[in-house]
Design a protein around this motif. Structure first.
Motif, PDB file in Angstrom:
ATOM      1  N   SER A 178       0.808  -1.224   0.000  1.00 24.94           N
ATOM      2  CA  SER A 178       0.000   0.000   0.000  1.00 24.94           C
ATOM      3  C   SER A 178       0.841   1.274   0.000  1.00 24.94           C
ATOM      4  CB  SER A 178      -0.977   0.006   1.185  1.00 24.94           C
ATOM      5  OG  SER A 178      -1.817  -1.114   1.140  1.00 24.94           O
ATOM      6  N   VAL A 179       1.962   1.233  -0.713  1.00 23.16           N
ATOM      7  CA  VAL A 179       2.813   2.423  -0.839  1.00 23.16           C
ATOM      8  C   VAL A 179       2.044   3.475  -1.620  1.00 23.16           C
ATOM      9  CG1 VAL A 179       4.903   3.297  -1.972  1.00 23.16           C
ATOM     10  CG2 VAL A 179       4.990   1.188  -0.632  1.00 23.16           C
ATOM     11  N   THR A 180       2.132   4.721  -1.165  1.00 25.66           N
ATOM     12  CA  THR A 180       1.417   5.805  -1.844  1.00 25.66           C
ATOM     13  C   THR A 180       2.347   6.717  -2.626  1.00 25.66           C
ATOM     14  OG1 THR A 180       1.502   7.137   0.169  1.00 25.66           O
ATOM     15  CG2 THR A 180      -0.501   5.831  -0.213  1.00 25.66           C
ATOM     16  N   ARG A 181       3.566   6.927  -2.120  1.00 26.57           N
ATOM     17  CA  ARG A 181       4.500   7.824  -2.803  1.00 26.57           C
ATOM     18  C   ARG A 181       5.803   7.089  -3.091  1.00 26.57           C
ATOM     19  NH1 ARG A 181       5.590  13.345   0.009  1.00 26.57           N
ATOM     20  NH2 ARG A 181       3.455  13.651  -0.702  1.00 26.57           N
ATOM     21  N   VAL A 182       6.320   7.301  -4.298  1.00 21.73           N
ATOM     22  CA  VAL A 182       7.605   6.729  -4.697  1.00 21.73           C
ATOM     23  C   VAL A 182       8.511   7.888  -5.095  1.00 21.73           C
ATOM     24  CG1 VAL A 182       8.797   5.133  -6.233  1.00 21.73           C
ATOM     25  CG2 VAL A 182       6.429   4.662  -5.555  1.00 21.73           C
ATOM     26  N   VAL A 183       9.672   7.960  -4.455  1.00 14.78           N
ATOM     27  CA  VAL A 183      10.626   9.031  -4.709  1.00 14.78           C
ATOM     28  C   VAL A 183      11.802   8.450  -5.478  1.00 14.78           C
ATOM     29  CG1 VAL A 183      12.128  10.746  -3.637  1.00 14.78           C
ATOM     30  CG2 VAL A 183       9.911  10.222  -2.617  1.00 14.78           C
ATOM     31  N   LEU A 184      12.154   9.073  -6.601  1.00 10.99           N
ATOM     32  CA  LEU A 184      13.226   8.583  -7.459  1.00 10.99           C
ATOM     33  C   LEU A 184      14.394   9.546  -7.472  1.00 10.99           C
ATOM     34  CD1 LEU A 184      11.168   7.887 -10.722  1.00 10.99           C
ATOM     35  CD2 LEU A 184      11.404   6.382  -8.770  1.00 10.99           C
ATOM     36  N   GLU A 185      15.589   8.987  -7.490  1.00 12.97           N
ATOM     37  CA  GLU A 185      16.791   9.783  -7.695  1.00 12.97           C
ATOM     38  C   GLU A 185      17.614   9.084  -8.766  1.00 12.97           C
ATOM     39  OE1 GLU A 185      20.840  11.307  -5.462  1.00 12.97           O
ATOM     40  OE2 GLU A 185      19.610   9.766  -4.533  1.00 12.97           O
ATOM     41  N   ALA A 186      18.027   9.849  -9.763  1.00 19.50           N
ATOM     42  CA  ALA A 186      18.872   9.317 -10.831  1.00 19.50           C
ATOM     43  C   ALA A 186      19.717  10.454 -11.370  1.00 19.50           C
ATOM     44  CB  ALA A 186      18.018   8.716 -11.946  1.00 19.50           C
ATOM     45  N   THR A 187      20.900  10.123 -11.847  1.00 19.32           N
ATOM     46  CA  THR A 187      21.794  11.160 -12.344  1.00 19.32           C
ATOM     47  C   THR A 187      21.693  11.367 -13.850  1.00 19.32           C
ATOM     48  OG1 THR A 187      23.556   9.525 -12.459  1.00 19.32           O
ATOM     49  CG2 THR A 187      23.472  10.889 -10.485  1.00 19.32           C
ATOM     50  N   SER A 188      20.938  10.565 -14.547  1.00 17.40           N
ATOM     51  CA  SER A 188      20.797  10.692 -15.992  1.00 17.40           C
ATOM     52  C   SER A 188      19.326  10.505 -16.348  1.00 17.40           C
ATOM     53  CB  SER A 188      21.677   9.647 -16.674  1.00 17.40           C
ATOM     54  OG  SER A 188      21.664   9.836 -18.063  1.00 17.40           O
ATOM     55  N   ASP A 189      19.051  10.123 -17.579  1.00 16.22           N
ATOM     56  CA  ASP A 189      17.672   9.889 -18.017  1.00 16.22           C
ATOM     57  C   ASP A 189      17.158   8.506 -17.629  1.00 16.22           C
ATOM     58  OD1 ASP A 189      17.536  12.373 -19.112  1.00 16.22           O
ATOM     59  OD2 ASP A 189      17.873  11.736 -21.170  1.00 16.22           O
ATOM     60  N   TYR A 190      17.897   7.781 -16.817  1.00 15.77           N
ATOM     61  CA  TYR A 190      17.500   6.424 -16.437  1.00 15.77           C
ATOM     62  C   TYR A 190      16.190   6.409 -15.654  1.00 15.77           C
ATOM     63  CZ  TYR A 190      22.437   5.643 -17.553  1.00 15.77           C
ATOM     64  OH  TYR A 190      23.647   5.612 -18.168  1.00 15.77           O
ATOM     65  N   TRP A 191      15.784   7.522 -15.120  1.00 18.26           N
ATOM     66  CA  TRP A 191      14.569   7.599 -14.323  1.00 18.26           C
ATOM     67  C   TRP A 191      13.299   7.489 -15.162  1.00 18.26           C
ATOM     68  CZ3 TRP A 191      11.158  11.502 -15.473  1.00 18.26           C
ATOM     69  CH2 TRP A 191      11.654  12.584 -16.196  1.00 18.26           C
ATOM     70  N   LYS A 192      13.367   7.867 -16.436  1.00 20.20           N
ATOM     71  CA  LYS A 192      12.147   7.991 -17.239  1.00 20.20           C
ATOM     72  C   LYS A 192      11.299   6.718 -17.318  1.00 20.20           C
ATOM     73  CE  LYS A 192      13.494  11.971 -19.979  1.00 20.20           C
ATOM     74  NZ  LYS A 192      13.750  12.496 -21.329  1.00 20.20           N
ATOM     75  N   PRO A 193      11.860   5.557 -17.705  1.00 22.58           N
ATOM     76  CA  PRO A 193      10.997   4.366 -17.783  1.00 22.58           C
ATOM     77  C   PRO A 193      10.401   3.983 -16.427  1.00 22.58           C
ATOM     78  CG  PRO A 193      13.204   3.884 -18.650  1.00 22.58           C
ATOM     79  CD  PRO A 193      13.212   5.284 -18.147  1.00 22.58           C
ATOM     80  N   VAL A 194      11.178   4.141 -15.375  1.00 28.80           N
ATOM     81  CA  VAL A 194      10.702   3.794 -14.029  1.00 28.80           C
ATOM     82  C   VAL A 194       9.583   4.761 -13.627  1.00 28.80           C
ATOM     83  CG1 VAL A 194      11.374   3.504 -11.617  1.00 28.80           C
ATOM     84  CG2 VAL A 194      12.995   2.917 -13.435  1.00 28.80           C
ATOM     85  N   PHE A 195       9.812   6.039 -13.815  1.00 27.21           N
ATOM     86  CA  PHE A 195       8.819   7.062 -13.474  1.00 27.21           C
ATOM     87  C   PHE A 195       7.515   6.804 -14.221  1.00 27.21           C
ATOM     88  CE2 PHE A 195       6.578  11.024 -13.741  1.00 27.21           C
ATOM     89  CZ  PHE A 195       6.886  11.720 -12.584  1.00 27.21           C
ATOM     90  N   TYR A 196       7.598   6.650 -15.546  1.00 28.00           N
ATOM     91  CA  TYR A 196       6.399   6.515 -16.372  1.00 28.00           C
ATOM     92  C   TYR A 196       5.626   5.245 -16.034  1.00 28.00           C
ATOM     93  CZ  TYR A 196       8.618  10.225 -19.124  1.00 28.00           C
ATOM     94  OH  TYR A 196       9.214  11.400 -19.536  1.00 28.00           O
ATOM     95  N   LEU A 197       6.331   4.150 -15.803  1.00 27.56           N
ATOM     96  CA  LEU A 197       5.646   2.897 -15.471  1.00 27.56           C
ATOM     97  C   LEU A 197       4.942   3.001 -14.124  1.00 27.56           C
ATOM     98  CD1 LEU A 197       6.719  -0.658 -16.123  1.00 27.56           C
ATOM     99  CD2 LEU A 197       6.041  -0.078 -13.827  1.00 27.56           C
ATOM    100  N   LEU A 198       5.614   3.536 -13.107  1.00 28.29           N
ATOM    101  CA  LEU A 198       5.000   3.647 -11.780  1.00 28.29           C
ATOM    102  C   LEU A 198       3.869   4.674 -11.775  1.00 28.29           C
ATOM    103  CD1 LEU A 198       8.170   3.375  -9.525  1.00 28.29           C
ATOM    104  CD2 LEU A 198       6.431   1.618  -9.952  1.00 28.29           C
ATOM    105  N   GLU A 199       4.029   5.732 -12.535  1.00 25.21           N
ATOM    106  CA  GLU A 199       2.956   6.725 -12.666  1.00 25.21           C
ATOM    107  C   GLU A 199       1.720   6.090 -13.301  1.00 25.21           C
ATOM    108  OE1 GLU A 199       2.979  11.223 -14.231  1.00 25.21           O
ATOM    109  OE2 GLU A 199       3.361   9.730 -15.802  1.00 25.21           O
TER     110      GLU A 199
END
Length: 142
Positions: free
Chosen positions: A65-86
């Motif tokens: 039941s996680v409600t918020r996910v916080v991401l840290e990345a130094t490049s564009d590696y965050w995009k697929p993770v962000f979009y999928l979780l969103e």
């Protein structure tokens, strides 16, 4: 006359923090301990950045039941993770690694970094970076 102050720091109760690299990520999940009021449970695990693994991560977050996910990345590696979780319905925050590095106590390993990020995020000591909403990100058909 002095009165007892009841400062209740608002803590994000069910949160995950992800330290993202090119081929993998480290995830720290922090949730309330149902058996010990006021205590927190923590789970740290690693996942690959392949879609199948990210879907498994989303399932695990949903189970807890996680409600918020916080991401840290130094490049564009965050995009697929962000979009999928969103798309999976989570409130996803991308935090600027330069801003996070300025907070004191930053550890040096991926695991410790994810734990530390979760702790500062649950106490709302960081703010998200701007990520355009999906309708603006979507390519226009011409």
């Amino acid at each position: 006359m002095l009165e007892q102050a009841h400062d209740h720091e608002e803590i994000i109760q069910r949160l995950a923090a992800l330290d993202i690299g090119k081929a993998g990520l480290t995830c720290c999940i922090r949730v309330p301990d149902e058996t010990r009021p006021g205590k927190r449970l923590q789970e740290v695990d690693t996942y690959s950045t392949l879609t199948r693994s990210l879907l498994a991560l989303a399932d695990r977050l949903r189970c807890l039941s996680v409600t918020r996910v916080v991401l840290e990345a130094t490049s564009d590696y965050w995009k697929p993770v962000f979009y999928l979780l969103e798309a999976a319905g989570f409130e996803v925050w991308l935090v600027n690694s330069q801003h996070v590095k300025h907070l004191p106590g930053r550890p040096k390993t991926d695991k410790l970094d994810a734990v530390w990020l979760a702790k500062v995020a649950e106490r709302q000591m960081i703010r998200p970076s701007f990520v355009p909403p999906p309708h603006i990100r979507a390519p226009c058909a011409i």
